[in-house]
Design a protein around this motif. Sequence first.
Motif, PDB file in Angstrom:
ATOM      1  N   GLY A 212      85.727  31.705  79.727  1.00  0.00           N
ATOM      2  CA  GLY A 212      84.925  32.823  80.212  1.00  0.00           C
ATOM      3  C   GLY A 212      83.932  33.349  79.203  1.00  0.00           C
ATOM      4  O   GLY A 212      83.402  34.454  79.369  1.00  0.00           O
ATOM      5  N   VAL A 213      83.643  32.574  78.143  1.00  0.00           N
ATOM      6  CA  VAL A 213      82.658  32.986  77.138  1.00  0.00           C
ATOM      7  C   VAL A 213      81.384  32.182  77.355  1.00  0.00           C
ATOM      8  O   VAL A 213      81.410  30.946  77.288  1.00  0.00           O
ATOM      9  CB  VAL A 213      83.186  32.749  75.702  1.00  0.00           C
ATOM     10  CG1 VAL A 213      82.121  33.124  74.687  1.00  0.00           C
ATOM     11  CG2 VAL A 213      84.454  33.553  75.472  1.00  0.00           C
TER      12      VAL A 213
ATOM     13  N   PRO B 177      82.634  35.667  69.944  1.00  0.00           N
ATOM     14  CA  PRO B 177      83.764  35.550  70.875  1.00  0.00           C
ATOM     15  C   PRO B 177      84.387  34.151  70.874  1.00  0.00           C
ATOM     16  O   PRO B 177      85.606  34.017  70.968  1.00  0.00           O
ATOM     17  CB  PRO B 177      83.127  35.884  72.227  1.00  0.00           C
ATOM     18  CG  PRO B 177      81.988  36.799  71.880  1.00  0.00           C
ATOM     19  CD  PRO B 177      81.444  36.268  70.586  1.00  0.00           C
ATOM     20  N   ALA B 178      83.554  33.111  70.800  1.00  0.00           N
ATOM     21  CA  ALA B 178      84.075  31.740  70.769  1.00  0.00           C
ATOM     22  C   ALA B 178      83.356  30.955  69.678  1.00  0.00           C
ATOM     23  O   ALA B 178      82.151  31.129  69.456  1.00  0.00           O
ATOM     24  CB  ALA B 178      83.883  31.061  72.118  1.00  0.00           C
TER      25      ALA B 178
ATOM     26  N   VAL C 299      80.373  23.707  74.527  1.00  0.00           N
ATOM     27  CA  VAL C 299      79.500  24.887  74.534  1.00  0.00           C
ATOM     28  C   VAL C 299      78.906  25.132  75.915  1.00  0.00           C
ATOM     29  O   VAL C 299      78.867  26.273  76.399  1.00  0.00           O
ATOM     30  CB  VAL C 299      78.378  24.721  73.481  1.00  0.00           C
ATOM     31  CG1 VAL C 299      77.372  25.870  73.585  1.00  0.00           C
ATOM     32  CG2 VAL C 299      78.962  24.655  72.080  1.00  0.00           C
ATOM     33  N   VAL C 300      78.451  24.063  76.564  1.00  0.00           N
ATOM     34  CA  VAL C 300      77.716  24.206  77.821  1.00  0.00           C
ATOM     35  C   VAL C 300      78.641  24.386  79.020  1.00  0.00           C
ATOM     36  O   VAL C 300      78.320  25.135  79.951  1.00  0.00           O
ATOM     37  CB  VAL C 300      76.793  22.982  78.022  1.00  0.00           C
ATOM     38  CG1 VAL C 300      76.104  23.042  79.381  1.00  0.00           C
ATOM     39  CG2 VAL C 300      75.763  22.911  76.905  1.00  0.00           C
ATOM     40  N   ASP C 301      79.806  23.727  79.001  1.00  0.00           N
ATOM     41  CA  ASP C 301      80.632  23.714  80.209  1.00  0.00           C
ATOM     42  C   ASP C 301      82.060  24.224  80.003  1.00  0.00           C
ATOM     43  O   ASP C 301      82.494  25.171  80.653  1.00  0.00           O
ATOM     44  CB  ASP C 301      80.677  22.284  80.764  1.00  0.00           C
ATOM     45  CG  ASP C 301      81.586  22.168  81.976  1.00  0.00           C
ATOM     46  OD1 ASP C 301      81.364  22.912  82.945  1.00  0.00           O
ATOM     47  OD2 ASP C 301      82.516  21.343  81.941  1.00  0.00           O
TER      48      ASP C 301
ATOM     49  N   HIS D 180      88.420  32.708  70.909  1.00  0.00           N
ATOM     50  CA  HIS D 180      88.719  31.294  71.146  1.00  0.00           C
ATOM     51  C   HIS D 180      88.135  30.429  70.032  1.00  0.00           C
ATOM     52  O   HIS D 180      87.014  30.648  69.568  1.00  0.00           O
ATOM     53  CB  HIS D 180      88.129  30.841  72.487  1.00  0.00           C
ATOM     54  CG  HIS D 180      88.238  29.359  72.702  1.00  0.00           C
ATOM     55  ND1 HIS D 180      89.407  28.738  73.070  1.00  0.00           N
ATOM     56  CD2 HIS D 180      87.314  28.366  72.557  1.00  0.00           C
ATOM     57  CE1 HIS D 180      89.205  27.435  73.165  1.00  0.00           C
ATOM     58  NE2 HIS D 180      87.945  27.172  72.855  1.00  0.00           N
ATOM     59  N   LEU D 181      88.929  29.417  69.632  1.00  0.00           N
ATOM     60  CA  LEU D 181      88.501  28.439  68.631  1.00  0.00           C
ATOM     61  C   LEU D 181      88.755  27.038  69.167  1.00  0.00           C
ATOM     62  O   LEU D 181      89.894  26.686  69.508  1.00  0.00           O
ATOM     63  CB  LEU D 181      89.272  28.626  67.321  1.00  0.00           C
ATOM     64  CG  LEU D 181      89.101  27.530  66.262  1.00  0.00           C
ATOM     65  CD1 LEU D 181      87.676  27.542  65.711  1.00  0.00           C
ATOM     66  CD2 LEU D 181      90.121  27.702  65.133  1.00  0.00           C
ATOM     67  N   SER D 182      87.692  26.243  69.277  1.00  0.00           N
ATOM     68  CA  SER D 182      87.827  24.819  69.570  1.00  0.00           C
ATOM     69  C   SER D 182      87.493  24.051  68.302  1.00  0.00           C
ATOM     70  O   SER D 182      86.528  24.379  67.606  1.00  0.00           O
ATOM     71  CB  SER D 182      86.869  24.389  70.685  1.00  0.00           C
ATOM     72  OG  SER D 182      87.340  24.783  71.958  1.00  0.00           O
TER      73      SER D 182
END
Length: 765
Positions: free
Chosen positions: A594-595, A699-700, A585-587, A728-730
């Motif tokens: 780019g989100v 967005p992510a 989330v942070v980096d 985007h999905l992590s």
Amino acid sequence: MSTEPETTEDAEPGTPTGGAETEGVQGPTGEAAGSGEVSEGEGTEAAAPGSGEVSEGGGTEGDAADAGDVSEAEAELRAQRAERERIEQRKAGKKAPIEAGTKLSGKAADLLAAVRAVESGEKPVAAVFAEPEPAPRRSAPEPVRRPQPVAAEAVAASTAPAPAAVQAVRQVLGEGGAPEVLAPQVAAALGEGADELLRADPWQLLRVAGVRPEQADGFARALLGAECGPDDERRGRAVTVWLLEQAALAGHTALEMPALLAALAQRGVPEPDGAVQDAIAEGEALVFQDALEETSGASARAEEEDTEEDEERPVRVLVGLERYALAEESLADGLARLVNSVPKQDGSAEDWERAAAGARGSTAELLRAVAAHGLVLHTGGEASLTEPAALLTAAHTLGLRAWAATHGPIGRTRFAALLRRSGHPSGPAAASDLPGQAAETPGAAPGAPSPVATVAGLLSGAEGPGRDGDGALDLDLLVVLDAPQLDVETAALLTESLPDGARLVLAGDPAVLWSVGPGRVFADLLAARICPQVASRQPDPGPLGELVSGIGVGELNQVEAPGKEVVIVPVRDAGEAVHRTVQLVVDSVPRAIGVPAEQTQVITPGHGGAVGTRALNAALKERLNPGPGRFGGFDPGDRIVYSPVPGRALPGRVVKADAQGLHLACEGEDVVVPKERVEQSVRHGWALTAHQAVGSRWPAVVVVLPGDAAQALSRPWVYTAFGRADRHLSVVHGVEQALPRAVAEVPAKPRTTRLPVLLAPQISS
């Protein structure tokens, strides 16, 4: 059949819980934290891990105070009370129940006898719904018109009990060894004379959210001494009602008799039969007989053997709470009225056909179905929303007063923007405007409103077109998006609020999680096939669309993601999961995708535990907005989720705190939460549960699947969580093979409802 809500995830703020994390006898706020960090947005391009589903009491909706005079929650509760009073008045004027079940024996016959005894006495009606002999279908009766919403200033502060009443209850709680902090909740739940009622029947403590039978038993022993015993009739009645409430939290509108009796026995009630009969006799529960559908083979044999027409049909005996029984019956009446009535002809058939001819595929099908029918179902994923948008635009062109209603404010904003792109002459409201109010947009008439509201705002009057002189919504067409999130009470309020001749379109993705509240309205209607159903043929695009579509049919496919649309991050334990999540989330996501962090949402299975929302939010706050948490653990700038009522969640940020309370900015709305309500209704919102996230997209999205969530995984949970991502999905993956197994083998848990049975005799062939 389980009679309690899922216990792997604690309830949302303000929601009762049946989970194991109840502290003392207080309501739940337990959550689970996960940790996970990813060195980067890179990983294997494959299907994501699955995570467990819990009884998330939070929804994805909630609206702010109305012009500062009254909170949205109070306005909606007032509207619901008025609606229930209207329903009860309508039921009181109906004919007596149809005689049935005369050939029953044993427990079912005893229950029927108890109900009929109540019907002849002075108690409130404990109605018996029996399936009549086959008879000609009848049209749905025209319902009595709803009362108009009460003005904000007329909403009393009666929801807060008088200080003297709270003090009296506090004294009784102290005598019984229960936490005195529960006094306001007990006084509100039991009403006038709460202290005397509690002293006479200590098990009434079970009416307070979060209190469990073993805790109420301890309280009763302290107050009653030797008089207290497991065979006490008061205990049997209270536990019966408590089990029905727990079943409602799990999504059931009623319980089959064998399941209820078994649950009572497990709770140490010596005579479950007698406890149920006592609850029915006191009007605290209702009993129903629903005819079971015969198989085609059985019907054929009956014809061959020339079986007598009056031979008894098999039935199932159900027990439920009055509020859900009335809501389900009212919903069936309202739906039957829509199906059996002729829609108001605002445009000619030629006009509708001309509009349909200008569309293509399933959009044209939707237009033609709505032109000729009062109720239409529309199914599809995110891409299919262009079809309801085209419908609203065409309806506006034909002169219809058409509105859309979404589950939450994020969905409202997104659909309003989609309407604007589709050419509708109005667009989303400006940030400074109240939802549903005027918004100047290019090509629109000055002051043209955005015809999109949230369901809660529409019903409370805070958003939408308002009401006509008869109390009905002032519209001709209502398109309800996120329809799977409608519980029976909300759906009943919506259908009863529609004017005669109006059209209703229920649209949604049937593969997502069902509503937090009881019922499965959208699924029941799809199965009943009582009205046209239009399935969108627009697939969700890209790798994310391919992944989620596969999950919907039980397949967890590896997808090609050249733009890092899908990233899998394996983790070994809870600590690593939290670390990787924060790093993503942070980096990693801001740098590689780019989100920014404020547009990235973390979703995890539960609130409690090592990788739930509580632990994840604490870790994310430390990195993104560190502070002392001077006001109930919150600081200005904190990302939060506000639950004005159980089952709804409103995302936002903390603005400030003062003597009035905690000031929030929630999707363009200013909300002030009183200090005494903060702990109950506000949580940090960097990490949410899937039920809180449903109806919204970001967005992510980072989905965290800790190893201890493996047993709670289901296909709807995975589908819902993965489907919240736009770009985007992590996936922080710690459940190994439990994920593909859940997607392939674990469907939604069944819910017991009566809507299909109630609809059958009311729908004209």
